[in-house]
Write a protein that holds these residues in place. Structure first.
Motif, PDB file in Angstrom:
ATOM      1  N   PRO A   1      -5.164   4.431  -1.062  1.00  0.00           N
ATOM      2  CA  PRO A   1      -4.487   5.476  -0.281  1.00  0.00           C
ATOM      3  C   PRO A   1      -4.812   5.422   1.216  1.00  0.00           C
ATOM      4  O   PRO A   1      -3.944   5.683   2.044  1.00  0.00           O
ATOM      5  CB  PRO A   1      -5.000   6.785  -0.895  1.00  0.00           C
ATOM      6  N   ALA A   2      -6.053   5.076   1.558  1.00  0.00           N
ATOM      7  CA  ALA A   2      -6.403   5.007   2.979  1.00  0.00           C
ATOM      8  C   ALA A   2      -5.537   3.947   3.668  1.00  0.00           C
ATOM      9  O   ALA A   2      -4.948   4.195   4.726  1.00  0.00           O
ATOM     10  CB  ALA A   2      -7.883   4.676   3.147  1.00  0.00           C
ATOM     11  N   GLU A   3      -5.450   2.785   3.048  1.00  0.00           N
ATOM     12  CA  GLU A   3      -4.647   1.721   3.655  1.00  0.00           C
ATOM     13  C   GLU A   3      -3.158   2.073   3.630  1.00  0.00           C
ATOM     14  O   GLU A   3      -2.422   1.753   4.558  1.00  0.00           O
ATOM     15  CB  GLU A   3      -4.925   0.378   2.947  1.00  0.00           C
ATOM     16  N   CYS A   4      -2.733   2.759   2.576  1.00  0.00           N
ATOM     17  CA  CYS A   4      -1.312   3.139   2.501  1.00  0.00           C
ATOM     18  C   CYS A   4      -0.971   4.183   3.549  1.00  0.00           C
ATOM     19  O   CYS A   4       0.096   4.128   4.155  1.00  0.00           O
ATOM     20  CB  CYS A   4      -0.937   3.582   1.085  1.00  0.00           C
ATOM     21  N   SER A   5      -1.878   5.117   3.799  1.00  0.00           N
ATOM     22  CA  SER A   5      -1.549   6.156   4.782  1.00  0.00           C
ATOM     23  C   SER A   5      -1.377   5.524   6.155  1.00  0.00           C
ATOM     24  O   SER A   5      -0.550   5.948   6.950  1.00  0.00           O
ATOM     25  CB  SER A   5      -2.613   7.260   4.792  1.00  0.00           C
ATOM     26  N   SER A   6      -2.151   4.471   6.406  1.00  0.00           N
ATOM     27  CA  SER A   6      -2.023   3.764   7.669  1.00  0.00           C
ATOM     28  C   SER A   6      -0.743   2.914   7.695  1.00  0.00           C
ATOM     29  O   SER A   6       0.060   3.006   8.622  1.00  0.00           O
ATOM     30  CB  SER A   6      -3.278   2.903   7.853  1.00  0.00           C
ATOM     31  N   ASN A   7      -0.526   2.119   6.649  1.00  0.00           N
ATOM     32  CA  ASN A   7       0.667   1.264   6.603  1.00  0.00           C
ATOM     33  C   ASN A   7       1.967   2.059   6.653  1.00  0.00           C
ATOM     34  O   ASN A   7       2.929   1.657   7.296  1.00  0.00           O
ATOM     35  CB  ASN A   7       0.657   0.420   5.326  1.00  0.00           C
ATOM     36  N   LEU A   8       2.004   3.165   5.937  1.00  0.00           N
ATOM     37  CA  LEU A   8       3.263   3.908   5.836  1.00  0.00           C
ATOM     38  C   LEU A   8       3.510   4.833   7.027  1.00  0.00           C
ATOM     39  O   LEU A   8       4.527   5.514   7.078  1.00  0.00           O
ATOM     40  CB  LEU A   8       3.349   4.674   4.502  1.00  0.00           C
TER      41      LEU A   8
END
Lengths: 484, 95
Positions: A311-318
């Motif tokens: 989720p941490a990486e997804c919040s950044s990517n998205l």
């Protein structure tokens, strides 16, 4: 014709038993006939497919055929395809026509493969059941009440139902292996960095990896020969020679040391799945492999750790989906903040929003050490578990998923229960190792997958070990009823 | 850690997501459950463990400072929601 493997189709095309155009038409007809039931495709462009096929036939006639020339391959709708809609299973990208090809797509184009279509998936690859797709749930061809697994559920279902000979998938926490297991096909997640991520819409960049989904390990080897390799355009692509994965398929598994992690056979595993996996492992013993119990003591931390890092990486990517440059934009925004928040809230589904919020929270001021840093430290422990195990054994085996395919709607109420579908696959992504799931029988009339985990860059060994099993069993040749 | 409605509103703002009043209790429950799962990490002894940011032990690759990509502005702006004279349009930011 549709039950043929890629290896058999190559033979047929070479011997002029059929043309690529005939082959492609046959598969397009199957998609038309069956996909109303399965919903495994988001986009099928018959004109493009048939043009690819005619080009391939010319290439074959000219004597320039390569491995996959003229063979219909489906692409998971996470891979950008120039000129053809790429949705990532999201309303956010319902109008998105990629301006360039993903490296993986380009590689298939370069060898003259036919683009059979774009397969359905969990929205932004976030899900284990293909129920989070904006385009609706995919059905499991073995039982249409059941989920196909996810997130590469459309790819798994379409290959299992023989609507295409093979498809691509991506695996961030099990998204190739778990649907492959639940649909009774072969799915390989390569070592992180082996297959280019360029043009593969990012979910969690330190975990995402593309790979093949096929009927057989031999086909996966043929596919990986095309997909693997260094890509200047992917900053984490690994510059390491690519072996011919088909050249070692026939190696003997005599003396192969197999480790069975005790943590993969304990609480939470459905006994019927465990039994099927044990029977599969017995086959390896018959072929001369040795089996020993090992321990991966930090296994139980894998799911909690993953649900911080991903989720941490997804919040950044998205965060790139802001309604400005591409993708969904809300109507009549009253100011810039309204444009951002409303475009995102309208464009993203529930599960994606949950994960973005978890990630934003874990990375927010005051919580970084407790969540993200802690998770990165446990990631090291999990990786060390595997390092120690591979000092003793050549491969690790166990179930791919704790249970067979569950019913549609059964786990959508509680996200955490859904997350536990990936307890045996997630650690592999955290460590960056390659893993494969191959069909290993049935439990409760639904397919069971055997997971084989290898050391870094040992895809050739995983494919060899899988192929040897497929030579003495026929689970991978079973076709679901109604799709024969 | 259990989250309440105010926490959810704060997180949603950080994530640039709009939340309806009626959605807040559902999100608070779901996010709290996920955090409960995540907090199982507390049981791991991570003293003296180096954090692992990335699966492969590799350094960032460098390349020659050469132009490798051409300008494709029109091509990329074809898919933009609103453009004018080569610029992306958004609601007025400065009065």
């Amino acid at each position: 014709m549709h039950t043929k493997t890629i290896a058999e189709i190559i033979e047929g095309l070479r011997n002029k038993q059929f043309s690529s155009e005939e082959l492609t038409k046959a598969y397009l007809d199957r998609i038309k006939q069956h996909d109303k039931t399965l919903n495994s495709f988001i986009t099928v462009d018959a004109d493009v497919a048939l043009k690819n096929a005619r080009d391939a036939d010319k290439k074959i006639a000219d004597g320039n055929a390569e491995s996959l020339t003229g063979i219909p391959i489906a692409q998971k709708d996470i891979f950008c395809t120039q000129g053809i809609k790429t949705t990532c299973g999201s309303k956010m990208l319902d109008n998105f026509i990629a301006p360039y090809n993903a490296t993986t797509v380009q590689k298939f184009n370069d060898v003259g493969a036919v683009l059979a279509g774009k397969t359905n998936m969990d929205e932004f690859a976030m899900g284990s059941s293909n129920e989070t797709s904006f385009y609706g749930a995919v059905k499991n061809p073995w039982d249409t009440n059941a989920v196909p697994g996810g997130s590469s559920g459309g790819s798994a279902a379409s290959v299992a139902a023989r609507l295409v000979p093979a498809a691509t998938g991506t695996d961030t926490g099990g998204s190739i292996r778990q649907p492959a297991a639940l649909c009774g096909i072969t799915g390989l997640k390569p070592t992180y960095g082996r297959v280019s991520r360029y043009g593969m819409i990012a979910f969690a960049s330190s975990l995402d990896q593309g790979g093949p989904m096929t009927q057989t390990a031999e086909d996966a080897a043929i596919m990986l020969n095309v997909m693997a390799g260094f890509d200047q355009r992917d900053s984490t692509s690994v510059n390491k020679p690519v072996p011919d994965y088909t050249s070692t398929l026939e190696d003997s598994v005599k003396g192969l040391k197999i480790g069975l992690p005790k943590e993969y056979f304990g609480e939470g595993l459905d006994p019927a799945v465990g039994d099927a996996v044990q029977v599969a492992i017995k086959e390896y013993e018959k072929m001369g492999a040795t089996v020993q119990e090992i321990s991966l003591p930090n296994t139980h931390f894998a799911v909690p750790t993953y649900y911080v890092i991903a989720p941490a990486e997804c919040s950044s990517n998205l965060s790139r989906f802001d309604g400005v440059r591409f993708g969904h934009r809300c109507d009549n925004p009253k100011d810039l903040m309204d444009l951002y928040t409303r475009s995102r809230s309208e464009g993203f589904g529930e599960e994606v929003k949950r994960r973005i919020m978890i990630g934003a929270y874990a990375l927010s001021a005051g919580y970084y050490d407790a969540y993200y840093l802690k998770a990165q430290k446990i990631r090291q422990l999990i990786s060390n578990d595997f390092k120690q195990a591979f000092e003793k054994v050549d491969v690790i085996m166990g179930p791919t998923a704790p249970d067979v395919a569950f019913n549609i709607g059964e786990r959508t109420e509680d996200p955490v229960t859904m997350y536990l579908s990936d307890i045996y696959t997630i650690a592999v992504n955290l460590a960056g190792l390659p893993g494969i799931s191959i069909p290993a029988g049935f439990a409760k009339d639904r397919p069971v997958g055997l997971q084989i985990i290898g050391n870094y860059f040992e895809e050739a060994r995983l494919l060899n070990v899988s192929h040897q099993y497929q030579k003495v069993t026929d689970w991978h040749r079973r076709v679901p009823k109604g799709f024969e | 850690m259990a989250l309440d409605r105010t926490d959810v509103e704060k997180i949603a703002h950080l994530a640039r997501l709009a939340t309806e009043e009626s959605e807040l209790p559902g999100y608070a429950d779901d996010l709290s459950n996920i955090l409960k799962l995540v907090e199982q990490m507390d049981a791991a002894d991570t003293a003296n463990v180096e954090p692992m940011a990335h699966p492969l032990d590799m350094a960032q690759r460098l390349r020659e400072d050469e132009v490798t990509e051409e300008n494709q502005r029109e091509h990329f702006q074809n898919i933009a929601p609103q453009v004018e004279s080569g610029l992306y349009l958004v609601p007025k930011v400065i009065e």
